[in-house]
Design a protein around this motif. Sequence first.
Motif, mmCIF file in Angstrom:
data_model
loop_
_atom_site.group_PDB
_atom_site.id
_atom_site.type_symbol
_atom_site.label_atom_id
_atom_site.label_comp_id
_atom_site.label_asym_id
_atom_site.label_seq_id
_atom_site.Cartn_x
_atom_site.Cartn_y
_atom_site.Cartn_z
ATOM 1 N N GLU A 254 -11.753 11.177 -16.408
ATOM 2 C CA GLU A 254 -12.084 11.793 -17.687
ATOM 3 C C GLU A 254 -12.110 10.757 -18.809
ATOM 4 O O GLU A 254 -12.990 10.785 -19.677
ATOM 5 N N ALA B 233 -3.014 -15.265 -11.715
ATOM 6 C CA ALA B 233 -1.848 -14.909 -12.528
ATOM 7 C C ALA B 233 -2.018 -15.422 -13.948
ATOM 8 O O ALA B 233 -1.719 -14.718 -14.920
ATOM 9 N N VAL B 234 -2.522 -16.623 -14.077
ATOM 10 C CA VAL B 234 -2.731 -17.198 -15.405
ATOM 11 C C VAL B 234 -3.803 -16.419 -16.159
ATOM 12 O O VAL B 234 -3.666 -16.143 -17.362
ATOM 13 N N ARG C 192 -4.558 -13.245 -15.759
ATOM 14 C CA ARG C 192 -3.988 -11.957 -16.154
ATOM 15 C C ARG C 192 -3.122 -12.081 -17.391
ATOM 16 O O ARG C 192 -3.122 -11.221 -18.255
ATOM 17 N N ALA C 193 -2.339 -13.162 -17.434
ATOM 18 C CA ALA C 193 -1.425 -13.330 -18.561
ATOM 19 C C ALA C 193 -2.197 -13.458 -19.872
ATOM 20 O O ALA C 193 -1.764 -12.941 -20.909
ATOM 21 N N ALA D 233 3.787 -15.069 -8.992
ATOM 22 C CA ALA D 233 2.591 -14.886 -8.184
ATOM 23 C C ALA D 233 2.784 -15.483 -6.801
ATOM 24 O O ALA D 233 2.415 -14.891 -5.788
ATOM 25 N N ARG E 224 5.112 -13.246 -4.812
ATOM 26 C CA ARG E 224 4.439 -12.037 -4.326
ATOM 27 C C ARG E 224 3.591 -12.339 -3.105
ATOM 28 O O ARG E 224 3.524 -11.544 -2.177
ATOM 29 N N GLU F 55 -3.824 -17.723 -6.087
ATOM 30 C CA GLU F 55 -2.771 -16.858 -6.614
ATOM 31 C C GLU F 55 -2.396 -17.228 -8.041
ATOM 32 O O GLU F 55 -2.255 -16.372 -8.912
ATOM 33 N N THR F 56 -2.231 -18.528 -8.267
ATOM 34 C CA THR F 56 -1.759 -18.934 -9.597
ATOM 35 C C THR F 56 -2.847 -18.784 -10.657
ATOM 36 O O THR F 56 -2.563 -18.384 -11.787
ATOM 37 N N GLU G 175 4.816 -17.042 -14.790
ATOM 38 C CA GLU G 175 3.693 -16.318 -14.213
ATOM 39 C C GLU G 175 3.350 -16.821 -12.816
ATOM 40 O O GLU G 175 3.130 -16.042 -11.894
ATOM 41 N N THR G 176 3.294 -18.140 -12.687
ATOM 42 C CA THR G 176 2.859 -18.675 -11.398
ATOM 43 C C THR G 176 3.926 -18.511 -10.322
ATOM 44 O O THR G 176 3.608 -18.213 -9.171
ATOM 45 N N GLY H 279 2.978 1.133 -12.502
ATOM 46 C CA GLY H 279 2.361 1.210 -13.823
ATOM 47 C C GLY H 279 2.818 2.463 -14.543
ATOM 48 O O GLY H 279 2.979 3.510 -13.935
ATOM 49 N N GLY I 150 0.789 -1.220 0.000
ATOM 50 C CA GLY I 150 0.000 0.000 0.000
ATOM 51 C C GLY I 150 0.821 1.271 0.000
ATOM 52 O O GLY I 150 0.268 2.372 -0.009
ATOM 53 N N ASP J 124 2.392 -2.017 -6.161
ATOM 54 C CA ASP J 124 1.423 -1.901 -7.246
ATOM 55 C C ASP J 124 1.678 -0.686 -8.140
ATOM 56 O O ASP J 124 1.254 -0.653 -9.283
ATOM 57 N N HIS J 125 2.343 0.322 -7.615
ATOM 58 C CA HIS J 125 2.359 1.627 -8.287
ATOM 59 C C HIS J 125 3.347 1.739 -9.430
ATOM 60 O O HIS J 125 3.683 2.839 -9.832
ATOM 61 N N GLY K 120 -3.393 1.081 -8.350
ATOM 62 C CA GLY K 120 -2.661 1.082 -7.083
ATOM 63 C C GLY K 120 -3.213 2.143 -6.150
ATOM 64 O O GLY K 120 -3.580 3.217 -6.585
ATOM 65 N N GLY K 121 -3.279 1.813 -4.866
ATOM 66 C CA GLY K 121 -3.710 2.799 -3.888
ATOM 67 C C GLY K 121 -5.197 3.006 -3.807
ATOM 68 O O GLY K 121 -5.666 3.887 -3.089
ATOM 69 N N SER L 93 -2.606 -15.677 -22.038
ATOM 70 C CA SER L 93 -1.830 -16.201 -23.157
ATOM 71 C C SER L 93 -2.565 -17.395 -23.762
ATOM 72 O O SER L 93 -3.102 -18.225 -23.038
ATOM 73 N N PRO L 94 -2.595 -17.504 -25.099
ATOM 74 C CA PRO L 94 -3.351 -18.593 -25.733
ATOM 75 C C PRO L 94 -2.794 -19.967 -25.328
ATOM 76 O O PRO L 94 -1.596 -20.213 -25.412
ATOM 77 N N ASP M 255 -3.088 -1.542 -14.956
ATOM 78 C CA ASP M 255 -2.009 -1.355 -13.978
ATOM 79 C C ASP M 255 -2.296 -0.237 -12.984
ATOM 80 O O ASP M 255 -1.767 -0.229 -11.888
ATOM 81 N N HIS M 256 -3.139 0.699 -13.372
ATOM 82 C CA HIS M 256 -3.224 1.939 -12.606
ATOM 83 C C HIS M 256 -4.124 1.863 -11.391
ATOM 84 O O HIS M 256 -4.557 2.899 -10.899
#
Lengths: 186, 186, 186, 186
Positions: free
Chosen positions: B37, B161-162, B164-165, A161, A164, B157-158, A157-158, A111, A31, A108-109, B111-112, B167-168, B108-109
Amino acid sequence: MSSEGRGLRADAVRNRRLALEAATALLAESGAPLTVEAIATRAGLGAGTVVRAFGGKGALIDAAVSGLLGPMVERGRDLLGQGRPLDALRAFLAELIAFQSAHHGVNDHLGGLDLPETARLRAELEAVVRELVVRARAEGSIRADLDPGLATTLIGETAFAVARAASPGLAEAYLAVMIDGLRPPV
Amino acid sequence: MSSEGRGLRADAVRNRRLALEAATALLAESGAPLTVEAIATRAGLGAGTVVRAFGGKGALIDAAVSGLLGPMVERGRDLLGQGRPLDALRAFLAELIAFQSAHHGVNDHLGGLDLPETARLRAELEAVVRELVVRARAEGSIRADLDPGLATTLIGETAFAVARAASPGLAEAYLAVMIDGLRPPV
Amino acid sequence: MSSEGRGLRADAVRNRRLALEAATALLAESGAPLTVEAIATRAGLGAGTVVRAFGGKGALIDAAVSGLLGPMVERGRDLLGQGRPLDALRAFLAELIAFQSAHHGVNDHLGGLDLPETARLRAELEAVVRELVVRARAEGSIRADLDPGLATTLIGETAFAVARAASPGLAEAYLAVMIDGLRPPV
Amino acid sequence: MSSEGRGLRADAVRNRRLALEAATALLAESGAPLTVEAIATRAGLGAGTVVRAFGGKGALIDAAVSGLLGPMVERGRDLLGQGRPLDALRAFLAELIAFQSAHHGVNDHLGGLDLPETARLRAELEAVVRELVVRARAEGSIRADLDPGLATTLIGETAFAVARAASPGLAEAYLAVMIDGLRPPV
DNA sequence: AATGAATGAGGGTTCATTCAT
DNA sequence: GATGAATGAACCCTCATTCAT
């Protein structure tokens, strides 16, 4: 390596280190603000100092994250030639997770920041994992129905994760499940 | 004159929906700005309208992310009573990953930001996974040497992560490896 | 022209004008700061407003200076077809100096700013002067031993210097001396 | 222990000279930064040294610009007693423009600086020009309908503008036109 | 009630000056 | 005394929120 700070004055080197440590510490706190001022305050420095020391916030963060990834790349290179590939992969992931968990939870910040060195090291880390995967697969210790590229991405990726999350015992559980799952079915 | 939530004027309801859709769309774009905006522009609304409709940017993003997690919780609840636990878990993870991948790559944005509803739904999702894990373990289809709590955290967690990735082929590889790894060793 | 502010709300137009006037006023004061905050304060606006209204400090200053040069270009175009060239030139310079003197002394602090519109108008002003010079020379009312390009540069540099000085009676003295000096020697 | 200015240590004198030369060189470059650090780097000194040598950036720039104006004042004093006034004025302006053009194009970044010595020398330069103008007028070689004060201002402003422009041939054109224009009409 | 412009706190960065080395 | 790194105020700009239209 370790050429950083070459020719710099002793106090400049010390403050570079302080700024890096402060940034690394803030990266670990999910945070936390991760502003230049926050980094400077934690480092006990002025705001201008941390910017000047690295040439910008992006470069500072890049250096901090790279400092965490760099040793892992080296360690991975070492492990490439030692033992059986799947064992080396397991050992590598264990160390990677332990190291990352201990040092940060990736704030997180970050980006919108440009982190070229970090990107390069990530690519190198991935290359190491890929090589381990390819060797293990050639040896028959990873199931053949798994594309090496996919396996690499999956692991990357895993593993991050899991690192983290930094939950006690999670790394061991992850390794047991993942390594077992990678093996060819009986 | 009417209680909040219900009884909103028709245009207010429409604006809430437009703002939510815009925010959800921007959440999916990794490099997008995610400013009030930007959301308002994409929604075809004024910036003030977007803020007023939710009481702040945080609440809007919370609602948007919650809107993605909510159906997953319901789907998980449904699956709890259907078929064998490990099959249900696999199906649940497959749907969760597919849904998350399709709808967002998590901008990504964020955070916080304070996202209470999102946190609550994440907890509920975890509860569903935990229940599936516990049942599968009781049935003997998950290795007994794995703590259910750890397994739940690991999966949560995993899987995210998967997702988010995005990936095909990654989801299939993940499921094959993870489910297999969870099974008791032969 | 005068298309600026098309579609903007009435208050936005008013504030654009206020910001422009404030910037123009500060441009006239040699020792004035010419910071965004100073402009905003004089305009009775917030600092963010003047930036947003123009997209940046540079664009604001560009607009302010252009607003001073623009009418001069138009006036010069009009004079191109009226009367004898040297008379037109004298009249043009008189108006240019009077107008510039009345409106500004060109603040010193505009180094390092990118002012594309201002540059364009300066080039157009120079083109007008050049045309007047060429015509006057062809007519024989300007000494033939003077390169038109040089004469144009000479007039441009000195006229602006005289305008900046804004000293009472200076313009008349300048015109008397310069126009007379441009004539062919007897 | 010694009075300031005189009695400085040899290296202090050397550093003052180096800093002055560097500042003078940067003054000539229109787009150059003109920061203390830039001056120090070009001088091969530390930033602290150039500040200490003059007591502040303003004093340093003042000294640098004064160093360019000073010789001109002396040269003007010499010319006061030589030849006919208008010829002396022409020669003086020619030298002034040539010298200024060669040595600087006046860097843009000197807004907001306090330059007392520079102001004093400018006043002295103006006094010399005024004396030349008065004498030439008394002699009848400058038109009588021109106020000497105005003529002085006119010459000062325009000559500096021409020097700043530093365009090839411009000085000659300026002198031809201006001196001719100053003469009484036939 | 929706609009979108104004606000102003907070961000990163620059730079004249100071001060420990 | 010279050095150059540290300082911190001031700069321009972004953006969530507010408010007049």
